[in-house]
Design an enzyme around this catalytic site. Structure first.
Site, PDB file in Angstrom:
ATOM      1  N   GLY A  84       0.753  -0.963  -0.073  1.00 40.36           N
ATOM      2  CA  GLY A  84      -0.192  -0.042  -0.024  1.00 40.36           C
ATOM      3  C   GLY A  84       0.848   1.229  -0.112  1.00 40.36           C
ATOM      4  O   GLY A  84       0.436   2.165  -0.495  1.00 40.36           O
TER       5      GLY A  84
ATOM      6  N   GLU B 227      -6.723   0.666   1.676  1.00 46.51           N
ATOM      7  CA  GLU B 227      -7.287   0.039   3.014  1.00 46.51           C
ATOM      8  C   GLU B 227      -6.256  -1.025   3.357  1.00 46.51           C
ATOM      9  O   GLU B 227      -6.173  -2.079   2.422  1.00 46.51           O
ATOM     10  CB  GLU B 227      -8.743  -0.802   2.583  1.00 46.51           C
ATOM     11  CG  GLU B 227      -9.466  -1.373   3.941  1.00 46.51           C
ATOM     12  CD  GLU B 227      -9.090  -2.648   4.402  1.00 46.51           C
ATOM     13  OE1 GLU B 227      -8.243  -3.049   5.080  1.00 46.51           O
ATOM     14  OE2 GLU B 227      -9.948  -3.183   3.721  1.00 46.51           O
TER      15      GLU B 227
ATOM     16  N   CYS C  80      -7.855  -8.572   7.221  1.00 45.40           N
ATOM     17  CA  CYS C  80      -7.391  -7.664   7.641  1.00 45.40           C
ATOM     18  C   CYS C  80      -7.704  -7.191   9.125  1.00 45.40           C
ATOM     19  O   CYS C  80      -7.032  -6.754   9.901  1.00 45.40           O
ATOM     20  CB  CYS C  80      -7.469  -6.493   6.683  1.00 45.40           C
ATOM     21  SG  CYS C  80      -9.061  -6.167   6.329  1.00 45.40           S
TER      22      CYS C  80
END
Length: 486
Positions: free
Chosen positions: A236, A253, A287
């Site tokens: 990310g 996210e 997650c």
């Protein structure tokens, strides 16, 4: 015979320009389940060409017509439960209950997106000029680049595209190499069958070694105006850097190091059940999974004994078996990574309460540790497997300090029979999501979903998703002629 799938560009299944393919391997059997086209940068350009060409007509399509497509797609997806269970078991080792949950939630994401299409959007503003009217209007960006992960493939594959499409954008999605069908091509199949116009959604699959250059080419294309990515914090950061370099908004996210806090007024049996679900659903590959169970010292002995016994008894193995809870991880390398975290923690003083040892292929046993020191890698690293740590605390201040002792900030569960007590603690925990008298793993399509700190920024879900994938224009209408000083 393995399934063979091609790229999905401009409403058609097409091979990669190079003719290359990539194997899609089952983590449970080690056999090739499917082959998919392995795109190069030239295929990315073709996909963006198609999305860019389709954008004006899609953005102009009547909202009720767009909504009808989403509602039909939701019903079609609901009917594919058995197909999805088969795909997820083969591609990512997903158990049957997890697959059917993916279908249910993904279908509801589509329904929520359908509702958002015809919901009020924008505001009427006060104007300083007499007789003038000001409008704040939400309008789509254009082409959105989406990156969908393998771990909740249908949920997150749908989420990657639903809000962008509902806002009037077109999309090019790059699904994970570990589940290219479930989190990409399947989603496109359903929307195509529902009547989505050609070019509105395009899917570019790739070889694992090409992932970085495909992502770079997609984000760098000047016609791509926004990005969304769900996955690890490590990747990310890279996606966010690329987007920032090209001045493109992004929704990220990312990973979590989530805690489930068991307060002194909790029901122990309920806490055990809730924490067990949080840690071991989808073998901990969510997650939102509970890596850390923080238990008040007055309940620690009873909780630890019951929780450890429950974890030790969880059925593991074949993901297609209806009773399996701990299926294989996404691959043997992932299982060995989890085993390495356990070995490192034990070498530095941690105690194994259950599990540990060597994985059986990609299946790692449900594992519970305690007394994990701060210099162990597991103390700060997301486990992303069937592994958790139990820690005790004496008071709320210590519980909050432990919960916040991480770079991440995605979600938290607080188990208590006293809602006021739970809310007081919840407001001190630095996460994007917190659930009082529930565990850390929860997702609802209408709620704002996302984290803080190293867990990312931006929000999916409901009107927040529409806002994330649209821009605000200020438009004024003068109802009388203005007077100018010259």
């Amino acid at each position: 015979m393995p399934i063979a799938r091609e790229l999905f560009i401009g409403g058609k299944d097409v091979p990669a320009a190079s003719g290359r393919t990539e194997a899609d391997v089952s983590p449970h059997t080690g056999e090739v389940y499917a082959t998919v086209a392995a795109a190069g940068p030239e295929d990315v350009t073709r996909a963006v060409d198609a999305a860019d060409a389709a954008f004006p007509q899609w953005a102009a399509l009547a909202p009720f017509a767009r909504r009808a497509i989403f509602l039909k797609a939701a019903d079609l997806l609901d009917a594919r439960g058995e197909q999805v269970a088969d795909i997820m078991a083969h591609e990512a080792g997903g158990t049957r209950p997890w697959a059917h949950f993916n279908v249910m939630l993904a279908a509801n994401i589509l329904r929520e997106a359908a509702a958002a299409i015809t919901a009020p959007r924008g505001e009427v503003l006060s104007a300083q000029e007499e007789g003038a009217l000001g409008l704040a209007i939400r309008e789509p960006f254009g082409v959105v680049a989406a990156f969908a992960p393998w771990n909740a493939p249908v949920i997150l594959g749908v989420r990657a595209v639903a809000a962008p499409l509902a806002a009037g954008n077109t999309v090019v999605v790059k699904p994970s190499e570990d589940a290219p069908i479930a989190c990409g091509l399947l989603v496109a199949d359903v929307l195509r069958e529902a009547g989505l116009p050609d070019g509105v959604l395009n899917v570019v699959t790739n070889a694992r070694e090409d992932a970085a250059r495909i992502a770079e080419a997609l984000i760098a294309d000047p016609r791509v105006r926004a990005v969304n990515f769900t996955g690890s914090t490590e990747v990310g950061r890279i996606i966010g850097e690329h987007a920032a370099r090209h001045l493109k908004p992004a929704v990220l996210e990312l990973g979590g190091k989530n805690a489930v806090i068991v307060l002194d007024d909790a029901d122990v049996d309920y806490a055990v059940d809730a924490a067990c679900f949080s840690v071991f659903m989808n073998a901990g590959q969510i997650c939102m999974s509970g890596d850390r169970i923080l238990v008040h010292e007055s309940l620690a002995e009873e909780f630890t004994a019951k929780f450890t016994a429950k974890a030790a008894a969880l059925p593991a193995g074949d993901p297609s078996h209806p009773r399996t809870v701990i299926g294989p991880l996404v691959g043997e390398r992932a299982a060995q990574r989890v085993a390495g975290l356990v070995r490192d923690a034990v070498a530095k003083g941690a105690k194994v309460l259950t599990g540990g040892g060597e994985p059986d292929g990609a299946v790692h046993p449900a594992t519970v540790l305690t007394e994990v020191p701060q210099d162990a890698e597991l103390y700060h690293t997301e486990a992303f497997g069937p592994l958790c740590v139990i820690q005790t605390f004496a008071d709320d201040d210590t519980a909050v300090k432990l919960a916040n002792d991480t770079d991440n900030g995605l979600t938290c569960g607080i188990i208590t029979e006293n809602a006021t007590h739970g809310l007081t603690v919840a407001r001190r925990v630095r996460t994007g999501i917190v659930h009082v008298n529930d565990q850390s793993v929860a997702d609802e399509p209408h709620a704002p979903f996302g984290g803080v700190k190293a867990s990312g920024y931006g929000r999916f879900g409901g009107r927040w998703g529409i806002e994330a994938f649209s821009s605000t224009r200020w438009v004024t209408i003068a109802t009388q002629q203005a007077h100018y000083p010259f």
